[in-house]
Design a protein around this motif. Structure first.
Motif, mmCIF file in Angstrom:
data_model
loop_
_atom_site.group_PDB
_atom_site.id
_atom_site.type_symbol
_atom_site.label_atom_id
_atom_site.label_comp_id
_atom_site.label_asym_id
_atom_site.label_seq_id
_atom_site.Cartn_x
_atom_site.Cartn_y
_atom_site.Cartn_z
ATOM 1 N N PHE A 412 -25.091 87.783 -28.185
ATOM 2 C CA PHE A 412 -25.157 86.550 -27.772
ATOM 3 C C PHE A 412 -23.935 85.498 -28.035
ATOM 4 C CE2 PHE A 412 -29.788 87.432 -27.905
ATOM 5 C CZ PHE A 412 -30.156 86.554 -26.716
ATOM 6 N N VAL A 413 -23.255 86.077 -29.248
ATOM 7 C CA VAL A 413 -22.093 85.060 -29.491
ATOM 8 C C VAL A 413 -20.829 85.709 -28.683
ATOM 9 C CG1 VAL A 413 -20.093 84.978 -31.176
ATOM 10 C CG2 VAL A 413 -22.579 85.173 -32.025
ATOM 11 N N ALA A 414 -20.705 86.734 -28.024
ATOM 12 C CA ALA A 414 -19.896 87.047 -27.270
ATOM 13 C C ALA A 414 -20.092 86.290 -25.468
ATOM 14 C CB ALA A 414 -19.637 88.635 -26.958
ATOM 15 N N ALA A 415 -21.455 86.254 -25.398
ATOM 16 C CA ALA A 415 -21.734 85.796 -24.047
ATOM 17 C C ALA A 415 -21.502 84.262 -23.953
ATOM 18 C CB ALA A 415 -23.258 86.092 -23.877
ATOM 19 N N GLY A 416 -21.451 83.430 -25.104
ATOM 20 C CA GLY A 416 -21.352 82.080 -24.999
ATOM 21 C C GLY A 416 -20.249 81.643 -24.203
ATOM 22 N N PRO A 417 -18.870 82.125 -24.652
ATOM 23 C CA PRO A 417 -17.659 81.483 -23.989
ATOM 24 C C PRO A 417 -17.528 82.147 -22.476
ATOM 25 C CG PRO A 417 -17.123 82.509 -26.215
ATOM 26 C CD PRO A 417 -18.456 82.703 -25.805
ATOM 27 N N LEU A 418 -18.074 83.518 -22.377
ATOM 28 C CA LEU A 418 -18.138 83.943 -21.053
ATOM 29 C C LEU A 418 -18.929 83.226 -19.770
ATOM 30 C CD1 LEU A 418 -18.206 87.901 -21.942
ATOM 31 C CD2 LEU A 418 -16.086 86.355 -21.322
ATOM 32 N N LEU A 419 -20.252 82.590 -20.586
ATOM 33 C CA LEU A 419 -21.060 81.827 -19.785
ATOM 34 C C LEU A 419 -20.515 80.578 -19.322
ATOM 35 C CD1 LEU A 419 -24.585 82.763 -21.469
ATOM 36 C CD2 LEU A 419 -23.824 83.456 -19.170
ATOM 37 N N VAL A 420 -19.796 79.865 -20.511
ATOM 38 C CA VAL A 420 -19.112 78.690 -20.179
ATOM 39 C C VAL A 420 -18.018 78.865 -19.151
ATOM 40 C CG1 VAL A 420 -17.681 77.056 -21.241
ATOM 41 C CG2 VAL A 420 -19.622 77.793 -22.326
ATOM 42 N N GLN A 421 -17.090 79.932 -19.240
ATOM 43 C CA GLN A 421 -16.367 80.409 -18.486
ATOM 44 C C GLN A 421 -17.120 80.420 -16.825
ATOM 45 O OE1 GLN A 421 -13.767 83.650 -19.084
ATOM 46 N NE2 GLN A 421 -12.573 83.506 -17.180
ATOM 47 N N GLN A 422 -17.876 81.044 -16.717
ATOM 48 C CA GLN A 422 -18.512 81.355 -15.489
ATOM 49 C C GLN A 422 -18.941 79.938 -14.799
ATOM 50 O OE1 GLN A 422 -21.515 84.416 -15.775
ATOM 51 N NE2 GLN A 422 -20.313 86.033 -15.991
ATOM 52 N N ARG A 423 -19.579 78.983 -15.647
ATOM 53 C CA ARG A 423 -20.150 78.038 -15.364
ATOM 54 C C ARG A 423 -18.861 77.121 -14.726
ATOM 55 N NH1 ARG A 423 -20.028 73.249 -17.538
ATOM 56 N NH2 ARG A 423 -19.780 74.049 -19.739
ATOM 57 N N LYS A 424 -17.935 77.176 -15.432
ATOM 58 C CA LYS A 424 -16.559 76.239 -14.734
ATOM 59 C C LYS A 424 -16.160 76.890 -13.547
ATOM 60 C CE LYS A 424 -15.106 74.684 -19.415
ATOM 61 N NZ LYS A 424 -13.847 74.963 -20.367
ATOM 62 N N GLU A 425 -16.207 78.357 -13.484
ATOM 63 C CA GLU A 425 -15.560 78.862 -12.375
ATOM 64 C C GLU A 425 -16.632 78.475 -11.311
ATOM 65 O OE1 GLU A 425 -15.465 82.913 -13.061
ATOM 66 O OE2 GLU A 425 -13.686 82.870 -14.313
ATOM 67 N N ARG A 426 -17.960 78.561 -11.445
ATOM 68 C CA ARG A 426 -18.784 77.944 -10.502
ATOM 69 C C ARG A 426 -18.632 76.703 -9.885
ATOM 70 N NH1 ARG A 426 -22.569 80.750 -13.818
ATOM 71 N NH2 ARG A 426 -23.271 79.000 -14.545
ATOM 72 N N GLU A 427 -18.539 75.973 -10.951
ATOM 73 C CA GLU A 427 -18.303 74.374 -10.713
ATOM 74 C C GLU A 427 -16.922 74.182 -9.752
ATOM 75 O OE1 GLU A 427 -18.133 72.400 -14.397
ATOM 76 O OE2 GLU A 427 -20.410 72.461 -14.674
ATOM 77 N N ALA A 428 -15.986 74.866 -10.221
ATOM 78 C CA ALA A 428 -14.651 74.888 -9.269
ATOM 79 C C ALA A 428 -14.764 75.215 -8.032
ATOM 80 C CB ALA A 428 -13.410 75.767 -10.080
ATOM 81 N N ALA A 429 -15.527 76.232 -7.804
ATOM 82 C CA ALA A 429 -15.955 76.919 -6.657
ATOM 83 C C ALA A 429 -16.930 76.012 -5.640
ATOM 84 C CB ALA A 429 -16.706 78.289 -6.626
ATOM 85 N N GLU A 430 -17.587 75.470 -6.437
ATOM 86 C CA GLU A 430 -18.530 74.396 -5.563
ATOM 87 C C GLU A 430 -17.606 73.090 -5.224
ATOM 88 O OE1 GLU A 430 -22.017 72.850 -4.132
ATOM 89 O OE2 GLU A 430 -21.402 74.695 -4.843
ATOM 90 N N ARG A 431 -16.864 72.727 -6.195
ATOM 91 C CA ARG A 431 -15.960 71.539 -5.710
ATOM 92 C C ARG A 431 -14.720 72.050 -4.577
ATOM 93 N NH1 ARG A 431 -15.246 70.889 -11.432
ATOM 94 N NH2 ARG A 431 -13.326 72.118 -11.333
ATOM 95 N N GLU A 432 -14.206 73.267 -4.592
ATOM 96 C CA GLU A 432 -13.512 73.854 -3.525
ATOM 97 C C GLU A 432 -14.547 73.813 -2.325
ATOM 98 O OE1 GLU A 432 -10.373 74.887 -1.593
ATOM 99 O OE2 GLU A 432 -10.412 74.206 -3.620
ATOM 100 N N ARG A 433 -15.639 74.246 -2.249
ATOM 101 C CA ARG A 433 -16.657 74.396 -1.236
ATOM 102 C C ARG A 433 -16.988 72.803 -0.724
ATOM 103 N NH1 ARG A 433 -21.644 73.725 0.528
ATOM 104 N NH2 ARG A 433 -22.163 72.454 -1.442
ATOM 105 N N HIS A 434 -16.990 71.973 -1.502
ATOM 106 C CA HIS A 434 -17.363 70.478 -1.026
ATOM 107 C C HIS A 434 -15.781 70.002 -0.359
ATOM 108 C CE1 HIS A 434 -21.396 69.262 -2.208
ATOM 109 N NE2 HIS A 434 -20.967 69.952 -3.633
ATOM 110 N N LEU A 435 -14.645 70.334 -0.852
ATOM 111 C CA LEU A 435 -13.381 69.846 -0.214
ATOM 112 C C LEU A 435 -13.323 70.708 1.169
ATOM 113 C CD1 LEU A 435 -11.223 69.871 -3.363
ATOM 114 C CD2 LEU A 435 -12.093 67.862 -2.182
ATOM 115 N N ALA A 436 -13.513 71.875 0.954
ATOM 116 C CA ALA A 436 -13.538 72.783 2.447
ATOM 117 C C ALA A 436 -14.434 72.101 3.388
ATOM 118 C CB ALA A 436 -13.827 74.266 2.202
#
Length: 531
Positions: A412-436
């Motif tokens: 659980f402790v190790a998954a926390g930073p990885l989940l945060v990173q995945q969420r940021k990557e999804r948000e960045a991908a979503e922003r890139e999708r909106h721009l595209a």
């Protein structure tokens, strides 16, 4: 002593070709012990060009301990592992240990050599032979990535000349998968124990290949490899190690003195249902409200979860209960859904008298039901769970759930930073999708506006051509002699000619020059034409 045993082994097999010597691997017990504990058995048998059965038999006869199931997985994730020491050499086991990897038929050599020292010495004096200087080293074949196509006859011949496990590796699938293909295509394959009997020259006769009306070929597609385990960042790994070390000290209490808020809500709801059942006068409704009593497994699950929930909150997390009793662990603001359930297994039970009364002819005299096993299963249900992290823990006799809590907490402790990173990557991908999407829409509107302008230009050209025709027509009318005194709708002919000239001048697209033409074109937008 080594030369004596080696020469005795060579003399014992003088009828076999000399090239078979290069297909042998020789080890001392210590060397083989070190090799077995240096890499997984599946990798070792591929490297040595042998089978799991042959290597396991050699280890058993030489009394060499091998890693248990799950040893390398636990070691990969930094979990504690146990390596027993090498026991003393058993009686009757003579070194070096010989591992035969010859794939062809014929009598196989024994896994380790036992010979009379006196006889061996006498033979050694008569036939002084030396061990080959450059034995052939078998290299593992790369895993296939492309499908393999063959006929039924070719697959039948292959399964009777190569063990299924080794043959399946050449196709990139499992032994069970290859067996299922053979069953589907009605291809007989060697039974269990066939190759052990084949090694001593007592193999049973092959089962003949039955005829088939289908003439299609067989295509075996390799199974995709699972994704490799992710490499945790150093800071995340250190944080998980600290959590595991701190969690290894806490003990699951034998009684719930101050239960966690989630556990307390479960107990309160259970008591409330019991109170409603006691106050209900209708027997049918009373049975409906009355909850089942907590089993010993339920109470043990409460104690385990109480200890885990408190440990998660000590690490800065939070455990909440969502709708319909769904459990979430909030780690660094990320929600992780999980559940703890009791493992069930199917059992046959005899039919009751009522079930026997309504049983149809041909039905079984038993019924399958799911029965509790008493073993708990902790499972992560979040679909965004980072790949490579364990998501399920099953307890067994050797490993109870209480001993898995440090690993669960560290995960659980190790998954926390990885989940945060995945969420940021999804948000960045979503922003890139909106721009595209925005760029695509703007490009679509630009093309539409440009097409409308070209349409306007062609319309102006068509108007200009029609005005030229009208101008020629007007000039032709002027050349015709007419009576000027004739009036048409209150106008004379000269006035009508002036009216036509006025319209020619007004509708001429080139009246304002080239600039005027392209100004009309530039005024067109992407919404000028609605069709």
């Amino acid at each position: 002593m080594f030369d004596t045993i080696l020469l005795a082994s060579l003399v014992e097999h003088t009828r076999q070709p000399l090239r078979l010597i290069s297909m042998e691997h020789r080890f001392t017990r210590q060397e083989l012990y070190d090799r077995v504990w240096s890499k997984p058995m599946s990798h070792l048998v591929t490297e040595l060009g042998t089978t799991m059965a042959i290597l396991s038999t050699l280890l058993r006869r030489a009394d060499i301990p091998s890693p248990s199931s799950g040893h390398w997985m636990r070691k990969e994730f930094g979990k504690p592992t146990e390596q027993p020491p090498l026991p003393p050499t058993p009686s009757g086991c003579v070194e070096p240990l010989v591992l035969d990897t010859e794939k062809q038929g014929g009598r196989r050599k024994p896994k380790h050599v036992t010979a009379d020292p006196a006889t061996a010495l006498g033979v050694a004096q008569k036939t002084p032979m030396a061990e080959p200087e450059n034995p052939v080293q078998t290299t593992p074949k790369p895993r296939p990535t492309q499908p393999t196509t063959m006929t039924r006859e070719e697959l039948y011949s292959a399964v009777w000349t190569t063990p299924m496990s080794r043959l399946a590796e050449e196709y990139g699938i499992s032994g069970n998968g290859l067996a299922k293909i053979c069953d589907r295509e009605d291809i007989p394959y060697p039974p269990r124990g066939y190759w052990a009997q084949h090694a001593v020259g007592k193999a049973p006769k092959r089962t003949s290949l039955p005829k088939s009306s289908s003439a299609r070929s067989i295509t075996i597609r390799p199974t995709p490899l699972p994704p490799p385990p992710i490499e945790l960042p150093p800071e995340v790994k250190q944080q998980a190690d600290r959590a595991r070390a701190s969690a290894s000290a806490f003990v699951v209490p034998e009684r719930l003195l101050r239960p966690h808020a989630v556990i307390a809500s479960w107990l309160a709801e259970h008591e409330e249902k019991k109170r409603q059942a006691r106050n209900e006068r209708d027997p049918w409704m009373r049975n409906l409200y009355r909850p089942s009593e907590f089993t010993e497994t339920d109470r043990r699950k409460h104690r385990i979860l109480d200890a885990l929930f408190k440990a998660i909150e000590r690490q800065g997390g939070k455990v909440v209960r969502g709708e319909r009793g769904v459990l979430f662990a909030e780690v660094l603001g990320e929600k992780v859904e999980f559940q703890v359930r009791e493992k069930q297994k199917q059992e046959r039970r005899p039919l009751t008298d009522d079930e026997k009364r309504w049983r149809s002819p041909g039905d079984n005299g038993w019924k399958k039901e799911l029965a509790p096993t008493g073993w708990l299963v902790f499972e992560i249900k979040t679909w965004q769970w980072p790949a490579g992290l364990p998501h399920q823990w099953r307890e067994s006799e050797k490993q109870p759930m209480e001993g898995m809590l440090p690993d669960i907490l560290a995960t659980f402790v190790a998954a926390g930073p990885l989940l945060v990173q995945q969420r940021k990557e999804r948000e960045a991908a979503e922003r890139e999708r909106h721009l595209a999407e925005k760029r695509r829409y703007e490009e679509q509107q630009r093309r539409k506006r440009d097409a409308n302008r070209w349409r306007k230009f062609r319309e102006l050209a068509q108007d200009w051509r029609e005005l030229a025709t009208a101008r020629d027509f007007l000039m032709a009318l002027r050349s015709v002699a007419t009576d000027s005194s004739v009036e048409i709708d209150g106008r004379c002919v000269e006035e009508w000619i002036a009216w036509a000239e006025e319209w020619l001048q007004r509708t001429d697209p080139t009246a304002n020059g080239v600039d005027g033409v392209f100004k009309q074109v530039a005024d067109v937008s992407d919404w000028t034409y609605r069709d």
